[in-house]
Each structure stands twice: as structure tokens, then as C-alpha cells.
Write an enzyme that holds these catalytic residues in place. Sequence first.
Site, PDB file in Angstrom:
ATOM      1  NE  ARG A 126     -30.102  71.646  69.649  1.00 11.66           N
ATOM      2  CZ  ARG A 126     -30.799  71.228  70.715  1.00 11.66           C
ATOM      3  NH1 ARG A 126     -31.248  72.110  71.602  1.00 11.66           N
ATOM      4  NH2 ARG A 126     -31.057  69.956  70.890  1.00 11.66           N
TER       5      ARG A 126
ATOM      6  CG  HIS B  82     -34.057  66.485  67.793  1.00 13.07           C
ATOM      7  ND1 HIS B  82     -32.676  66.443  67.805  1.00 13.07           N
ATOM      8  CD2 HIS B  82     -34.419  66.787  69.076  1.00 13.07           C
ATOM      9  CE1 HIS B  82     -32.235  66.724  69.027  1.00 13.07           C
ATOM     10  NE2 HIS B  82     -33.263  66.924  69.807  1.00 13.07           N
TER      11      HIS B  82
ATOM     12  CD  GLN C 222     -35.037  63.332  72.303  1.00 10.73           C
ATOM     13  OE1 GLN C 222     -34.399  64.286  72.713  1.00 10.73           O
ATOM     14  NE2 GLN C 222     -35.363  62.318  73.093  1.00 10.73           N
TER      15      GLN C 222
ATOM     16  CG  ASP D  78     -41.254  68.757  71.031  1.00  7.92           C
ATOM     17  OD1 ASP D  78     -40.755  69.251  72.075  1.00  7.92           O
ATOM     18  OD2 ASP D  78     -40.758  68.916  69.896  1.00  7.92           O
TER      19      ASP D  78
ATOM     20  CB  CYS E 131     -37.898  65.199  72.811  1.00  6.80           C
ATOM     21  SG  CYS E 131     -38.770  66.717  72.394  1.00  6.80           S
TER      22      CYS E 131
ATOM     23  NE  ARG F 210     -30.802  63.054  72.536  1.00  6.15           N
ATOM     24  CZ  ARG F 210     -30.920  64.365  72.343  1.00  6.15           C
ATOM     25  NH1 ARG F 210     -31.828  65.066  73.005  1.00  6.15           N
ATOM     26  NH2 ARG F 210     -30.161  64.995  71.458  1.00  6.15           N
TER      27      ARG F 210
END
Length: 438
Positions: free
Chosen positions: A236, A263, A266, A358, A397, A425
Amino acid sequence: MQARYLRSAAERVREQPTEESLWQVGSGGWPPDKQQPRDVQHLHKKGGTAGTDVSRPFDWQPHCVATSRRQHDHKGRLPMEQTAKTDFAPSTPQLQPLPSVTQNSSGPATDRTSLLGGPTMPALPTFSVSTRMRGRHLLTDTDLTPEEVAEVIDTASRLKRLHKNGQPHHYLTGKSIGMIFQMPSTRTRVSLEAGMAQLGGQAIFLGVNDLQTSRGETIADTAQILSRYVDGVVARVYDHNTLVEMGENASIPVMNGLSNLCHPLQAWADLLTLTERFGDLKGLKIAYLGDGNNMVSSLMLSGAAMGVSVTAATPAEYAPSEQVMQYAQWIGNSTGAHIGATTDAHAAVKDADVVYTDVHVSMGQENAAHRAVSLAPYKVTPEIMESAGKQALFMHCLPMHRDEEVASEVVDSPASIIYDQAENRLHMHKALLVHTLC
Ligand code: CP
Ligand code: NVA
């Protein structure tokens, strides 16, 4: 979707066509061309949303910052039929029984002992996956073909079912991954760590102060060294270039655990959630409200690949990346997905199957106060959900800021599927690990 959960005990890979689907478009490389591990790219299909023949019209990613380690010209990929399906865990268990830790291995467990291994070690269920993704980097949404996305969704569903049934599925015994996190994480980190444990492997968390990169060791050297120790890396990072550089220097698969660009983990997990809810992805409509950030980029690219239309409603100053949109539209031309952007939130949500949002300030972003004002009209409210219609579900998310980008009434309403979404996830990560590491 019920039918998916009624499958027989022997878990089988979904049938794969022997030719790439006609609707995969573009040149045979796009991002994966630059990014596949040095030691595997001549062995495996490169993958990616792109197919063959047609030149790719855009280059939406940051360019590589290090190329000296590349050793292959990527011309020697195997035809599809050579990416064979294999059973990696046949019904006859391949694992040796663990040695018992009891004083008397044949005796029953007592209050002070746990009987491990031996006759209590159940056989692993048969589970097969194709090897086409083995050893591949997953840095952007387009590093998987639509066919491969469908395959990992299927694998994730099967692994989820095994997990829910309490059936062992430690198919990654002896494998380990390094997890480089330059930013905080709850879902990505914990689900990967738990997922590796459930698969019998190990995840090693490497925070910003844990690695010698904090004292100047280069990303390139770090990638090469980790390649000698572990079987894969999840990173990340603030700057997507860091991932690209890792990918170019690692001989093990590198996965994007979130970057400023996108991402994908996700988005792929979200496609699993949508598959569970709707059965068929093609023709679904997502309305995304808020900041035109990494999340909407992934939704557009992954959604377009699977025939899911995505309309973003944002203020003009925080619109999604034009290059990403063009690319997603280009993919969508072949799948029937409509990818668009507007400043009108109510227009965007009309007839949407899903309203998605988000945070208004992503990690690493500045101008929080200005963003708060500019993005406030794009908050998901009960009125917005009403405009969308009764059928619309709410997704996020996470992490969320209640009553900033979304009203608490929406979060806590029956339309909200955010916790299912977060759970998936775990199952999607496990599928991706199995496909890339086995
Ligand atoms: N959605 C997501 O990636 O969450 P984390 O930041 O907690 O990992
Ligand atoms: N856009 C958010 C996503 C967090 C999972 C961020 O980058 O912070």
C-alpha cells in the site's frame, strides 16, 4: 445466486475457453507488459484486460521509474491452452500429518492439552484452479482479463463456502507474503493476514518504520531481497510508481494494496459482492458520488471490464481522471458498459442498482476544508437513495466518516451492504493469493 452455493463437495474450477474472448481489446500488454515478475513472464500468460492485435489508445498509468532490471521482451508468452488447469490439492491429502503435541498421541485431548494432527487432521477438500495467474503482478484493475476476474470471483465464492462450512483449506501451507504498508489499513491488512493464516501460510506485516527503506535502502533492492524470502508482496503506497518499481525488480508477484492511482483489490471484492447480490454483473449500474479518486478509477476500470456501467457524480474540480475514464470507456465499448461523469448527483443515481461512495479526503490528500465544502452536495442522503429507487443498494469501501460523505440513516438502512462488502475482502484476497501463489 443460490445455485452457486449448492455445488457439489468437490470444488472444481470453472470452465475456461481455450481462446481469449473476442471482447478483450487492445495490445497484448498494457500495464502488465512492464510489470510482470522477471522470472515468470516468459512462462505465463501476461493477462490484463487488453488482448491482442489492436493498439492501445491511452497510457493512463504513471510511467515506470526503473527499467534496468527487466530481462524479458515479453514476446514469448504461451498460448492459452498451455496455461493448464491443475488440481493442487487432490482429494487424497498431500500434507503429512502434523506431529502430535500430546504426551500420549493416541489418547484423547485433556484439559491441558490439545490433540493436533494425526487422525484428527481432516483431509483437504479437492479444489482446483487454473494456473494462468500464477506468479503475476496485480498492480492495476486491468492486470486481470475479464475472464480472469470471473474466475477469481468463482474461486472466492468456493473458498468462502469452505470457510463458512468450517472445512479446512490450507492450500498455501509453507507460503508467506510480505505486506508493505505506507498507510494505515484495517480491512486490507487484517483480511490478508487472516486469509493467509486460513490458507495455512503466513503474512509478515512491514510498516513504514520496519524496513530499511526508512534509512535509504532502495525500493529496487528491497524488492529483490524480499523475492529471496517470501512468495509474494502486497504493498500500500502513496505513489503508484513505487509499486511499478517494486514490480519491475521483484521475481515474485506484487499486489497493489491501494495506491493513489487505484484500489483493484477493493473493486474485485466488490464485484464478488455484486455477484452474490445480483447473480449477473453484466448490465448492472453503479452510481458513484463524491471524490473522483482511486476508488472510482478502480470501479470504472473493473466495472467496465465486466459490463457494469459506472456513472460518477462529482464537483467539476474533483472529477475522475480523464485518462482512466477514456480507458474505461474504451473497454466498455466492448462489454456494453457505460462509463460517464456528471456534476448532477440526482441524475447519476437514477435507476442505479448501487449507490457507492468513498471518503471525501483520501489518505495523502490535502485541502480538507475546501474539499468538505465542494463535496458536501455529493453526500449520500436518504433523498439521494429515494432518487435512485427502491431497488438501490448502498456500498462504501470504508473506512467512512458518518454524516460526511454518507448520512447515518443510509448506512444503517436495509439498503446498506457495507459489512458484507467488507467481509468479501477476505474471500477475494484468499482467491487472489491462491491464484497467484499456487
Ligand atoms: N477499504 C479498504 O481498503 O480499507 P482499509 O483502508 O481499512 O484497508
Ligand atoms: N480513497 C480512499 C480509500 C480508502 C480505502 C483512500 O485512498 O484513502
